[in-house]
Design an enzyme around this catalytic site. Structure first.
Site, PDB file in Angstrom:
ATOM      1  N   LYS A  91       6.150 -13.749  57.209  1.00 24.91           N
ATOM      2  CA  LYS A  91       7.043 -14.899  57.032  1.00 24.91           C
ATOM      3  C   LYS A  91       6.775 -15.965  58.086  1.00 24.91           C
ATOM      4  O   LYS A  91       6.758 -17.166  57.774  1.00 24.91           O
ATOM      5  CB  LYS A  91       8.498 -14.427  57.087  1.00 24.91           C
ATOM      6  N   GLN A 135      16.218  -9.498  58.849  1.00 25.28           N
ATOM      7  CA  GLN A 135      15.336  -8.537  58.183  1.00 25.28           C
ATOM      8  C   GLN A 135      16.054  -7.207  58.005  1.00 25.28           C
ATOM      9  O   GLN A 135      16.541  -6.611  58.969  1.00 25.28           O
ATOM     10  CB  GLN A 135      14.060  -8.343  59.012  1.00 25.28           C
ATOM     11  N   ASP A 158      18.442 -16.870  52.220  1.00 25.10           N
ATOM     12  CA  ASP A 158      18.252 -15.682  51.385  1.00 25.10           C
ATOM     13  C   ASP A 158      19.162 -15.703  50.157  1.00 25.10           C
ATOM     14  O   ASP A 158      18.947 -14.960  49.205  1.00 25.10           O
ATOM     15  CB  ASP A 158      18.523 -14.406  52.196  1.00 25.10           C
TER      16      ASP A 158
END
Length: 380
Positions: A91, A135, A158
């Site tokens: 990422k 995460q 997200d």
């Protein structure tokens, strides 16, 4: 990995006849032959993701040239799980490639919940950070929902904040962000010219991460949607009615060729390791769909790997770009006007009209704050 389907269903699927229902090319929801993202009937997810990244890089460069600012993405990771570390590196590298500023907080597995929350709050307050993700999974001693809930809804790239999911479920409303993998599925359909409106869609799996939001996104695009899960009776006959199949059950090769309507479009979200002595690692990755069988029947199908996988990070980057653009342009307008809008008006896109529920919610927040101040002054 998406929510699993019970093993008895998987076993039944394994015994299903592998004989394909019809030859390749029968048209139901198949893509246009002119689509640059198709090779025969196979969707090239890598090519779609590369195109999206190209678009993002151009827009980031435009923001930098105009405002001398770029979007920023912060990733919080707790512990030293190798797979999580790998995902985070990917990422951060992807951010750098498109010009997005990467931020991070790498905490040890022994970090307390308060330390994790403090990291999130710090990024909430950082004006150079426009997207935050934590995460997963987190160590067992940390409440994931508490940590995810601490992320500012305006930086929830997200797309899992309850307000974003709630607006996704509401007719006439749009979230600030929708979950990345389901949005990636929709992008694959749309960029391959696969019609959605009026089509019958079946989503196999009902996880909060993929299945449920994918069904909501399909519904917003006027598909008629059915969700299958571990308690579904006669799943095969339901799936066979679908023009569009999104497989997100977490069961290797659950959907067989005999389940597929000729010409249907199949988006396979699954990533499952199966034993393969011919590979150096001793295994290979397969999807929730039996690719070799289904590609003989489908009008369009994603491979595993190389299908949905590359799309998730591409959509994460695009969500961050959208957030960065929203913050940067709003900051400029705020400086010009020397004022900011009401709290709730900053939680939703400006193009949307605030409905009565927002007025009630805003009133409740103000009343609650006033009451808290009054009670606090009495205690002093």
């Amino acid at each position: 990995m998406p929510e699993g389907i019970s093993t008895n269903i998987s076993a039944a699927a394994a015994s299903a006849s592998p004989t394909p229902s019809a030859p390749t090319g029968s048209a139901t929801a198949s893509a246009s032959p002119a689509s640059p993202f198709m090779k025969a009937n196979i969707i090239d997810g890598k090519a779609v993701a590369a195109k999206i990244r190209e678009e993002i890089a151009a827009k980031v460069a435009e923001l930098k040239a105009k405002y001398n600012r770029v979007p920023g993405l912060a990733v919080v990771i707790v512990g030293d799980r190798k797979d999580s570390q790998t995902y985070v590196r990917m990422k951060r590298k992807a951010c750098e490639e498109v010009g997005i500023a990467p931020f991070g907080a790498d905490l040890p597995a022994t970090a307390t919940q308060e330390e994790v929350l403090e990291a999130v709050r710090g990024f909430n307050d950082n004006p150079d950070v426009h997207g935050i993700l934590v995460q997963l999974p987190l160590p067992k001693h940390i409440d994931e929902q508490a940590v995810l809930g601490a992320i500012s809804v305006e930086k929830d790239v997200d797309g899992f904040h309850p307000l974003n999911i709630g607006r996704l479920a509401m007719k006439g409303r749009e979230p600030l962000f929708a979950p990345c993998t389901p949005v990636g599925c929709m992008e694959l359909l749309e960029r391959c010219n696969i019609p959605i409106k009026g089509k019958r869609a079946v989503v196999v799996g009902r996880s909060n991460i993929v299945g449920m939001p994918a069904a909501l996104l399909l519904n917003k695009r006027d598909a008629t949607v059915t969700i299958c899960h571990s308690a579904t009776k006669d799943m095969e006959s339901i799936v066979r009615q679908a023009d569009i199949i999104i497989a997100a059950a977490g069961q290797a090769q659950l959907v067989r060729g005999s389940w597929v309507k000729p010409g249907a479009a199949i988006i396979d979200v699954g990533t499952n390791p199966v034993d393969d002595p011919s590979k150096a690692a001793g295994y290979r990755l397969v999807g929730d769909v039996h690719f070799e069988e289904c590609k003989e029947v489908a009008g369009a199908i994603t491979p595993v790997p190389g299908g949905v996988g590359p799309m998730t990070i591409a959509i994460l980057l695009r969500n961050t770009l959208d957030s960065g653009e929203r913050f940067i342009t709003r900051d400029v307008k705020s400086k010009e006007s020397s004022r900011k809008g009401p709290l709730l008006s900053r939680l939703v896109p400006e193009r949307e009209q605030l409905g009565p529920w927002s007025v009630v919610a805003a009133g409740s927040l103000l009343a609650g704050a006033a009451l808290q101040r009054a009670l606090g002054s009495r205690r002093q």
